[in-house]
Design an enzyme around this catalytic site. Structure first.
Site, short mmCIF file in Angstrom:
data_model
loop_
_atom_site.label_atom_id
_atom_site.label_comp_id
_atom_site.label_asym_id
_atom_site.label_seq_id
_atom_site.Cartn_x
_atom_site.Cartn_y
_atom_site.Cartn_z
N SER A 288 -0.12 11.09 0.97
CA SER A 288 -1.49 11.60 0.91
C SER A 288 -1.46 13.12 0.71
CB SER A 288 -2.25 11.19 2.17
OG SER A 288 -3.64 11.43 2.02
N ASP B 277 -6.59 -11.40 -11.56
CA ASP B 277 -5.35 -11.79 -10.92
C ASP B 277 -4.34 -12.41 -11.88
OD1 ASP B 277 -3.34 -12.79 -9.32
OD2 ASP B 277 -4.59 -14.24 -8.27
N ASP C 15 -1.34 -11.17 -15.05
CA ASP C 15 0.08 -10.79 -15.02
C ASP C 15 1.00 -12.00 -15.08
OD1 ASP C 15 -0.33 -11.88 -12.54
OD2 ASP C 15 0.18 -10.08 -11.41
N ASP D 159 -1.66 -15.03 -7.70
CA ASP D 159 -1.12 -14.82 -6.35
C ASP D 159 -2.03 -13.95 -5.49
OD1 ASP D 159 -0.78 -12.47 -7.69
OD2 ASP D 159 1.36 -12.26 -7.31
N ASP E 297 -5.54 1.61 -3.61
CA ASP E 297 -5.87 2.77 -2.79
C ASP E 297 -7.35 3.14 -2.94
OD1 ASP E 297 -6.06 5.29 -1.54
OD2 ASP E 297 -4.03 5.84 -2.13
N HIS F 248 -4.06 2.79 1.00
CA HIS F 248 -3.65 4.19 1.05
C HIS F 248 -2.45 4.40 1.96
CE1 HIS F 248 -4.00 8.46 0.53
NE2 HIS F 248 -4.15 8.66 1.83
#
Length: 518
Positions: free
Chosen positions: A197, A265, A268, A272, A408, A447
């Site tokens: 961060s 989803d 790719d 999952d 994030d 994050h």
């Protein structure tokens, strides 16, 4: 050459210990209480030693301000004996940078690890120091030149803004390595920086501005576009503060997230519950817009616009630089006012105390087109860590690992991929940086950790292998646990490669994936 430079610095500071290389074994042996306390009289440039205390095994008490609780207390009790040194650094007339350096009394691994901070926090990062010490490192942290959170300290104190932006970490690195060398009669064999961060921003700044400070650097979810993230968070909050009807409730954010995962989803190659690269997902929140009166199962037109605003990138009208928004998959971390409370608070303080220098400035005065230009001009490469020229760091042999969670909600992961591509372009292509700088993106991670995807990994071990043994990380295995039980593992791949399912076996096992370019 590196050790000779450190030795010359020590001699100038009055050091009379043995030459480097003559006592590496002795330096890792048991150190006495007296040798720790003797550091009180150590004279160093711009530094005053304020504490030099031997701490017995398990005797360190974590300050209440660090949160307390059973887990941190147990970690403190597990610490080995160490020498605790505190110093005040004053590189400018308005500087007061507090630093702590911890050094194992025995079984030092011969290495140094500095650790980073979060947000505007002016505190010593004790938990991160505890982790480093537990791995045998001499370790250091700084409060970056001020006390407490927020940025009110910057009002009328430009030198303190410089301390926070980059000087505190550099001064900490130089001074800490001198203290380590005096205590062990030898300097560290390798020096590392590890932060996430705001600590990731510090890491990137160190690589860009002080290429000789660290041999290896870990930059997690770096707030490298500090002014841009501030502007994005404030831009969205300005609208939502006055428009309650446009806010997304937790139930609506869950609805939106489910729709995003359902749409993106499987792109790719495996379904999952994770989005491998949300930048490839062109999800339109308008598909959820209400067509009737059942607002619980859909989004109003105003809520759709809020979602679009959170996803949207913005442009600095003077420079043309794109400032990324949040990405599809991050919705569970959004709040009623858009970005996380930390992002909003940091953004508000950035404009109030640093950009405008006006404690009365409020969010409703914000104008993106003019204020982002002013913010970057005022910053002038002080806090932002956007310089793509990593050549001095790379030429010196430094290794940089950057990582970021694709989900994030606090610092856009697109800022990391954007920076990587800018470095690649600036230095002449992927082959010019791949042996020195690698970015790892974590699907489903929030994050600095957390989230639905694999979010636990050991980047430090990967960096050690790279720096110390020349073994570049081709992948980093990450895991996810529920109630303490690991239920999914996945390789994280050097960007732009992604983990591709091989077609057989469980999609929850890393062995069934391989890193490939798409």
């Amino acid at each position: 050459m590196r050790k000779r430079t450190v030795l010359l610095i020590l001699l100038a500071a009055g050091w009379t210990g043995p030459a480097f290389g003559q006592s590496s074994t002795q330096g890792r042996s048991l150190r006495s209480t007296a040798s720790c306390e003797a550091l009180k009289s150590l004279a160093l440039p711009n530094a005053t030693i304020t504490r030099a205390q031997a701490v017995d095994a398990g005797a360190f008490a974590l300050p209440a301000s660090e949160g307390g609780g059973a887990t941190p207390a147990a970690a403190a009790r597990a610490l080995p004996p160490f020498c605790r040194v505190a110093a005040s650094l004053k590189p400018s007339g308005d500087s007061d940078i507090q630093v702590e350096v911890w050094m194992p009394t025995a079984n030092w691994n011969g290495k140094f690890q500095a650790v980073g901070n979060g947000a505007f926090n002016g505190t010593i990062a004790y938990p991160a120091m505890m982790t480093a010490l537990g791995r045998g490192y001499a370790t250091a942290s700084t409060d970056t030149g001020h006390v407490g959170g927020g940025a009110s300290w910057a009002l009328g104190h430009p030198e303190k803004a410089i301390d926070f932006g980059w000087r505190a970490v550099h001064e900490m690195a130089v001074t800490s390595k001198q203290i380590v060398a005096r205590y062990y009669d030898d300097g560290p064999r390798f020096s590392y920086f590890n932060g996430c961060s705001a600590g990731g921003r510090q890491a990137m700044k160190a690589a860009q501005r002080f290429p000789a400070d660290f041999d290896g650097i870990i930059a997690g979810a770096p707030g490298l576009d500090w002014t841009g993230r501030a502007a994005q968070a404030v831009r969205v909050a300005k609208t939502l503060e006055k428009s309650e009807d446009a806010r997304l409730s937790q139930a609506h954010r869950q609805l939106l997230h489910g729709a995003v995962v359902n749409a993106c989803d499987a792109r790719d190659g495996v379904k999952d519950g994770l989005i491998d690269d949300p930048k490839r997902c062109s999800f339109d929140p308008g598909v959820l817009q209400c067509k009737g009166s059942d607002a619980a199962a859909c989004l109003t037109a105003a809520q759709v616009e809020t979602a679009k605003a959170l996803y949207a990138s913005a442009i600095n009208p003077r420079t043309g630089r794109e400032i990324p928004g949040l990405l599809p998959g991050s919705e569970l971390g959004w709040t009623d006012l858009g970005w996380t409370p930390s992002a909003r608070a940091t953004g508000l303080d950035q404009f109030r105390f640093i950009v405008f220098g006006d404690a009365r400035w409020d969010i409703q005065k914000f104008n993106f087109d003019s204020d982002i230009v002013r913010a970057e001009q005022v910053d002038a490469d002080t806090i932002n860590a956007l310089d793509p020229n990593l050549k001095p760091f790379i030429d010196r042999g430094g290794k940089l690992i950057q990582y970021h969670g694709w989900s994030d909600p606090q610092i856009s992961p697109a800022s990391s991929t954007q920076y990587y591509l800018r470095v690649r372009e600036a230095l002449g292509g992927a082959d010019k940086i791949h042996d020195s700088y690698r970015l790892f993106m974590a699907p489903g991670m929030a994050h600095c950790g957390g989230g639905e995807g694999p979010n636990t990994f050991d980047m430090l071990a990967s960096l050690e292998g790279w720096v110390e043994h020349g073994k570049a990380p081709g992948q980093v295995i990450a895991s996810h646990a529920t109630n303490g039980v690991v239920d999914r593992t996945r390789p994280l791949c050097p960007y732009p490669q992604v983990a591709v399912y091989k077609g057989t076996g469980s999609a929850n096992e890393a062995a069934n994936f391989e890193c490939k370019a798409r």
